[in-house]
Design a protein around this motif. Structure first.
Motif, PDB file in Angstrom:
ATOM      1  N   GLY A   1       7.131  -4.516   0.626  1.00  0.00           N
ATOM      2  CA  GLY A   1       6.095  -4.176  -0.336  1.00  0.00           C
ATOM      3  C   GLY A   1       5.997  -2.679  -0.547  1.00  0.00           C
ATOM      4  N   PHE A   2       5.192  -2.317  -1.536  1.00  0.00           N
ATOM      5  CA  PHE A   2       4.970  -0.907  -1.861  1.00  0.00           C
ATOM      6  C   PHE A   2       3.748  -0.391  -1.099  1.00  0.00           C
ATOM      7  CE2 PHE A   2       7.413  -2.597  -5.378  1.00  0.00           C
ATOM      8  CZ  PHE A   2       8.360  -1.603  -5.578  1.00  0.00           C
ATOM      9  N   ALA A   3       3.868   0.818  -0.572  1.00  0.00           N
ATOM     10  CA  ALA A   3       2.859   1.356   0.331  1.00  0.00           C
ATOM     11  C   ALA A   3       1.573   1.752  -0.386  1.00  0.00           C
ATOM     12  CB  ALA A   3       3.418   2.564   1.067  1.00  0.00           C
ATOM     13  N   LYS A   4       0.469   1.305   0.193  1.00  0.00           N
ATOM     14  CA  LYS A   4      -0.865   1.833  -0.112  1.00  0.00           C
ATOM     15  C   LYS A   4      -1.314   2.514   1.168  1.00  0.00           C
ATOM     16  CE  LYS A   4      -2.443   0.033  -4.199  1.00  0.00           C
ATOM     17  NZ  LYS A   4      -3.492   0.534  -5.097  1.00  0.00           N
ATOM     18  N   THR A   5      -1.716   3.777   1.084  1.00  0.00           N
ATOM     19  CA  THR A   5      -1.858   4.593   2.289  1.00  0.00           C
ATOM     20  C   THR A   5      -3.272   5.122   2.506  1.00  0.00           C
ATOM     21  OG1 THR A   5      -1.258   6.590   1.085  1.00  0.00           O
ATOM     22  CG2 THR A   5       0.545   5.329   2.071  1.00  0.00           C
ATOM     23  N   ALA A   6      -3.550   5.426   3.777  1.00  0.00           N
ATOM     24  CA  ALA A   6      -4.836   6.039   4.145  1.00  0.00           C
ATOM     25  C   ALA A   6      -4.709   6.707   5.501  1.00  0.00           C
ATOM     26  CB  ALA A   6      -5.947   4.988   4.177  1.00  0.00           C
ATOM     27  N   ILE A   7      -5.632   7.642   5.772  1.00  0.00           N
ATOM     28  CA  ILE A   7      -5.731   8.310   7.073  1.00  0.00           C
ATOM     29  C   ILE A   7      -7.112   8.026   7.644  1.00  0.00           C
ATOM     30  CG2 ILE A   7      -5.854  10.546   8.250  1.00  0.00           C
ATOM     31  CD1 ILE A   7      -3.738  11.567   6.284  1.00  0.00           C
ATOM     32  N   ILE A   8      -7.149   7.607   8.924  1.00  0.00           N
ATOM     33  CA  ILE A   8      -8.418   7.291   9.567  1.00  0.00           C
ATOM     34  C   ILE A   8      -8.520   7.984  10.921  1.00  0.00           C
ATOM     35  CG2 ILE A   8      -8.440   5.005   8.469  1.00  0.00           C
ATOM     36  CD1 ILE A   8      -7.850   3.842  11.298  1.00  0.00           C
ATOM     37  N   THR A   9      -9.711   7.932  11.502  1.00  0.00           N
ATOM     38  CA  THR A   9      -9.933   8.237  12.925  1.00  0.00           C
ATOM     39  C   THR A   9     -10.919   7.206  13.456  1.00  0.00           C
ATOM     40  OG1 THR A   9     -11.787   9.735  12.435  1.00  0.00           O
ATOM     41  CG2 THR A   9      -9.604  10.733  12.648  1.00  0.00           C
ATOM     42  N   SER A  10     -10.991   7.111  14.781  1.00  0.00           N
ATOM     43  CA  SER A  10     -11.952   6.177  15.367  1.00  0.00           C
ATOM     44  C   SER A  10     -12.794   6.792  16.485  1.00  0.00           C
ATOM     45  CB  SER A  10     -11.223   4.944  15.923  1.00  0.00           C
ATOM     46  OG  SER A  10     -10.388   5.310  16.997  1.00  0.00           O
ATOM     47  N   THR A  11     -12.507   8.038  16.858  1.00  0.00           N
ATOM     48  CA  THR A  11     -13.224   8.640  17.982  1.00  0.00           C
ATOM     49  C   THR A  11     -14.446   9.451  17.553  1.00  0.00           C
ATOM     50  OG1 THR A  11     -11.773  10.576  17.928  1.00  0.00           O
ATOM     51  CG2 THR A  11     -11.152   8.779  19.396  1.00  0.00           C
ATOM     52  N   LYS A  12     -14.428   9.968  16.328  1.00  0.00           N
ATOM     53  CA  LYS A  12     -15.542  10.793  15.870  1.00  0.00           C
ATOM     54  C   LYS A  12     -16.702   9.920  15.402  1.00  0.00           C
ATOM     55  CE  LYS A  12     -12.465  14.497  14.326  1.00  0.00           C
ATOM     56  NZ  LYS A  12     -11.988  15.291  13.172  1.00  0.00           N
TER      57      LYS A  12
ATOM     58  N   HIS B   1     -10.646   9.067   6.132  1.00  0.00           N
ATOM     59  CA  HIS B   1     -10.690  10.476   5.755  1.00  0.00           C
ATOM     60  C   HIS B   1      -9.969  10.757   4.437  1.00  0.00           C
ATOM     61  CE1 HIS B   1     -12.501  11.977   9.520  1.00  0.00           C
ATOM     62  NE2 HIS B   1     -11.898  10.921  10.043  1.00  0.00           N
ATOM     63  N   LYS B   2      -8.853  10.046   4.201  1.00  0.00           N
ATOM     64  CA  LYS B   2      -8.102  10.245   2.956  1.00  0.00           C
ATOM     65  C   LYS B   2      -7.485   8.914   2.541  1.00  0.00           C
ATOM     66  CE  LYS B   2      -5.621  13.993   2.278  1.00  0.00           C
ATOM     67  NZ  LYS B   2      -4.567  15.025   2.451  1.00  0.00           N
ATOM     68  N   ILE B   3      -7.316   8.757   1.239  1.00  0.00           N
ATOM     69  CA  ILE B   3      -6.586   7.601   0.721  1.00  0.00           C
ATOM     70  C   ILE B   3      -5.534   8.097  -0.275  1.00  0.00           C
ATOM     71  CG2 ILE B   3      -8.474   5.942   1.017  1.00  0.00           C
ATOM     72  CD1 ILE B   3      -9.099   6.265  -1.974  1.00  0.00           C
ATOM     73  N   ASN B   4      -4.546   7.230  -0.541  1.00  0.00           N
ATOM     74  CA  ASN B   4      -3.518   7.552  -1.533  1.00  0.00           C
ATOM     75  C   ASN B   4      -2.851   8.897  -1.215  1.00  0.00           C
ATOM     76  OD1 ASN B   4      -1.977   7.049  -3.806  1.00  0.00           O
ATOM     77  ND2 ASN B   4      -3.468   7.909  -5.230  1.00  0.00           N
ATOM     78  N   CYS B   5      -2.390   9.021   0.032  1.00  0.00           N
ATOM     79  CA  CYS B   5      -1.869  10.296   0.531  1.00  0.00           C
ATOM     80  C   CYS B   5      -0.619  10.049   1.372  1.00  0.00           C
ATOM     81  CB  CYS B   5      -2.919  10.991   1.384  1.00  0.00           C
ATOM     82  SG  CYS B   5      -3.520   9.940   2.747  1.00  0.00           S
ATOM     83  N   GLU B   6       0.116  11.114   1.665  1.00  0.00           N
ATOM     84  CA  GLU B   6       1.274  10.982   2.550  1.00  0.00           C
ATOM     85  C   GLU B   6       0.798  10.743   3.981  1.00  0.00           C
ATOM     86  OE1 GLU B   6       4.928  13.728   4.200  1.00  0.00           O
ATOM     87  OE2 GLU B   6       4.583  13.689   2.017  1.00  0.00           O
TER      88      GLU B   6
ATOM     89  N   VAL C   1       5.629   8.440   4.938  1.00  0.00           N
ATOM     90  CA  VAL C   1       5.447   7.492   3.844  1.00  0.00           C
ATOM     91  C   VAL C   1       4.565   8.090   2.763  1.00  0.00           C
ATOM     92  CG1 VAL C   1       4.635   5.181   3.215  1.00  0.00           C
ATOM     93  CG2 VAL C   1       5.612   5.587   5.487  1.00  0.00           C
ATOM     94  N   LYS C   2       5.044   8.013   1.527  1.00  0.00           N
ATOM     95  CA  LYS C   2       4.251   8.413   0.376  1.00  0.00           C
ATOM     96  C   LYS C   2       3.727   7.162  -0.325  1.00  0.00           C
ATOM     97  CE  LYS C   2       6.870  12.669  -0.443  1.00  0.00           C
ATOM     98  NZ  LYS C   2       7.755  13.398  -1.379  1.00  0.00           N
ATOM     99  N   PRO C   3       2.601   7.275  -1.051  1.00  0.00           N
ATOM    100  CA  PRO C   3       2.107   6.124  -1.806  1.00  0.00           C
ATOM    101  C   PRO C   3       3.203   5.565  -2.718  1.00  0.00           C
ATOM    102  CG  PRO C   3       0.476   7.868  -1.808  1.00  0.00           C
ATOM    103  CD  PRO C   3       1.713   8.449  -1.190  1.00  0.00           C
ATOM    104  N   ASN C   4       3.305   4.246  -2.736  1.00  0.00           N
ATOM    105  CA  ASN C   4       4.258   3.502  -3.570  1.00  0.00           C
ATOM    106  C   ASN C   4       5.688   3.517  -3.044  1.00  0.00           C
ATOM    107  OD1 ASN C   4       2.216   2.742  -5.414  1.00  0.00           O
ATOM    108  ND2 ASN C   4       2.463   4.677  -6.522  1.00  0.00           N
ATOM    109  N   ASP C   5       5.916   4.076  -1.851  1.00  0.00           N
ATOM    110  CA  ASP C   5       7.230   3.910  -1.224  1.00  0.00           C
ATOM    111  C   ASP C   5       7.456   2.425  -0.941  1.00  0.00           C
ATOM    112  OD1 ASP C   5       8.054   6.530  -1.192  1.00  0.00           O
ATOM    113  OD2 ASP C   5       7.559   6.897   0.903  1.00  0.00           O
ATOM    114  N   LEU C   6       8.688   1.963  -1.136  1.00  0.00           N
ATOM    115  CA  LEU C   6       9.036   0.578  -0.843  1.00  0.00           C
ATOM    116  C   LEU C   6       9.440   0.472   0.625  1.00  0.00           C
ATOM    117  CD1 LEU C   6       9.483  -2.299  -1.957  1.00  0.00           C
ATOM    118  CD2 LEU C   6      11.847  -1.629  -2.448  1.00  0.00           C
ATOM    119  N   ILE C   7       8.826  -0.490   1.328  1.00  0.00           N
ATOM    120  CA  ILE C   7       9.031  -0.615   2.774  1.00  0.00           C
ATOM    121  C   ILE C   7       9.497  -2.023   3.127  1.00  0.00           C
ATOM    122  CG2 ILE C   7       7.837  -0.629   5.010  1.00  0.00           C
ATOM    123  CD1 ILE C   7       6.038   1.577   3.947  1.00  0.00           C
ATOM    124  N   HIS C   8      10.441  -2.090   4.062  1.00  0.00           N
ATOM    125  CA  HIS C   8      10.911  -3.339   4.658  1.00  0.00           C
ATOM    126  C   HIS C   8      10.527  -3.273   6.133  1.00  0.00           C
ATOM    127  CE1 HIS C   8      13.761  -6.280   6.334  1.00  0.00           C
ATOM    128  NE2 HIS C   8      14.078  -6.675   5.105  1.00  0.00           N
TER     129      HIS C   8
END
Length: 234
Positions: free
Chosen positions: A56-67, A157-162, A170-177
């Motif tokens: 599928g094509f990548a949908k991306t985000a950055i998270i944290t869980s400690t703060k 923290h961020k969406i639609n990002c590297e 991974v960049k948004p919309n990269d195809l991944i297997h």
């Protein structure tokens, strides 16, 4: 992102029949630099190892869980789910947890897996954590770096990002297997060449496999000669 063509859809279904190392090996025939980049480089936990590979094509985000939660948490989640909902193409959710191995909580559990499955996602890839391993729908695949009990202070923290998942950038919309071995990026311009590359790579390996099968009592010299043939085959 440009819609998938009929040919591309057929190729995607075709390459689902091959594991991720086979795809990685085949791509190396096009670009030898892919030996050291474009794929995950750490052992990961696989939720459903018996599933066929997901593509599928990548949908991306950055998270944290400690703060601890900040005042933008609800707003950020609204934007996150709106972003993840969009797109009728095959999707894989790719989330980088900036806490890495220090994460105290799992973003991926029964609830989020169910939401993303119904958004059209084939699965998720994260360096962060998952939980609810027995409850998550068996049609949904997750590759994670960690397994945790709680969800901590999960924040987006961020969406639609590297993002970076164990050295796979991974960049948004990269195809991944991806399968239980890990994940690899397929440049879309390589997609049409991939079926022939797979066949070429399999035929190359058959030189050794057939030799070993047909010759139970071979000499060192015979093997070295056959291996040279294998190395020089194109």
């Amino acid at each position: 992102m440009k819609p998938l063509t009929k040919t591309e859809n057929k190729i995607i279904e075709y390459i689902r029949n091959y594991d991720t190392p086979t795809i990685s090996n085949s791509l190396e025939l096009l670009d030898s630099s892919l030996r050291s980049k474009g794929h995950t480089q750490k052992t990961m936990h696989c939720l459903n190892p018996r599933l066929k590979p997901i593509i599928g094509f990548a949908k991306t985000a950055i998270i944290t869980s400690t703060k601890k939660k900040n005042t933008n948490i609800i707003k950020n989640r609204d934007k996150y789910y709106e972003y993840m909902f969009d797109g009728k193409f095959p999707k894989i959710c790719v989330i980088e947890d900036k806490d890495k191995s220090n994460t105290i909580g799992a973003w991926w559990g029964e609830l989020n897996a169910s939401i993303h499955l119904n958004f059209g996602f084939k699965g998720a890839i994260t360096n962060g954590a998952m939980r609810d391993l027995q409850e998550i729908d068996k049609k949904f695949q997750i590759l994670s770096g960690e397994i945790r009990v709680g969800h901590g202070y999960n924040q987006i923290h961020k969406i639609n990002c590297e993002v970076n998942i164990f050295n796979m950038k991974v960049k948004p919309n990269d195809l991944i297997h991806a399968d239980f071995h890990g994940a690899v990026i397929i440049k879309r311009e390589y997609l049409k060449e991939l079926p022939n590359l797979i066949k070429k790579m399999i035929n190359k390996e058959k030189i050794i496999f057939n030799f070993l099968k047909k010759n139970k009592n071979f000499s060192k010299k015979q093997f070295v000669e056959k291996y040279k043939e294998f190395l020089n085959s194109k």
